[in-house]
Design an enzyme around this catalytic site. Structure first.
Site, short mmCIF file in Angstrom:
data_model
loop_
_atom_site.label_atom_id
_atom_site.label_comp_id
_atom_site.label_asym_id
_atom_site.label_seq_id
_atom_site.Cartn_x
_atom_site.Cartn_y
_atom_site.Cartn_z
N GLU A 53 46.27 42.73 69.49
CA GLU A 53 46.73 42.25 68.11
C GLU A 53 46.23 42.12 67.42
OE1 GLU A 53 50.13 40.61 70.96
OE2 GLU A 53 47.57 40.14 70.92
N CYS A 84 51.35 35.73 70.62
CA CYS A 84 50.76 34.88 70.83
C CYS A 84 51.17 34.01 68.93
CB CYS A 84 49.76 34.24 71.49
SG CYS A 84 48.45 34.19 70.49
N CYS A 87 48.00 35.00 67.06
CA CYS A 87 48.66 36.47 66.73
C CYS A 87 49.57 36.69 65.26
CB CYS A 87 48.52 37.40 67.76
SG CYS A 87 46.98 37.68 69.12
#
Length: 130
Positions: A53, A84, A87
């Site tokens: 990402e 996560c 991100c």
């Protein structure tokens, strides 16, 4: 299959994952329909690894984009992986709470969809720092 998920799946093959063998691809679509992809790049010092990402956001931002509509995330396991926490915070820096996050559950499953605001409520932002 959604073209954005397909782009996330395609970029997984470029992942560098010698340690976890867990490939992740991300495809970030701008408001005007351009798509930027990223894959995870592991490092022996795991804290220096780049997440898919983050790489997609960096690709878009370096080309001057700041308005985003959707993000698709896919792992080689098709396990519905979500971004996560790190991100999510990176996405919050450049995307609105209503960014649609599409998580790949596999060929025979409907993708799970969230908004960034669902995944990261009460985010740290410029406003909270002032």
């Amino acid at each position: 299959m959604d073209d954005l998920i397909e782009a996330a799946r395609d970029v997984q093959q470029r992942s560098h994952v010698p340690y976890s063998e867990y490939r992740v691809g991300a495809a970030l679509e701008t408001d005007d329909g351009e798509v930027f992809v990223g894959c995870n790049l592991e490092n022996a010092n795991f804290s220096n690894s780049l997440h898919a990402e983050e790489v997609a956001v960096a690709e878009a931002v370096k080309k001057g984009h700041r308005d985003f509509a959707r993000l698709a995330v896919s792992s080689s396991r098709r396990d519905g992986v979500t971004p996560c926490g790190m991100c999510r915070q990176t996405l919050a820096e450049f995307c609105d709470d209503d960014l649609l996050v599409i998580c790949d559950e596999g060929d025979d499953e409907t993708p799970t969809e969230y908004t960034l605001g669902d995944l990261l409520p009460n985010t740290i932002s410029q406003e909270t720092l002032e």
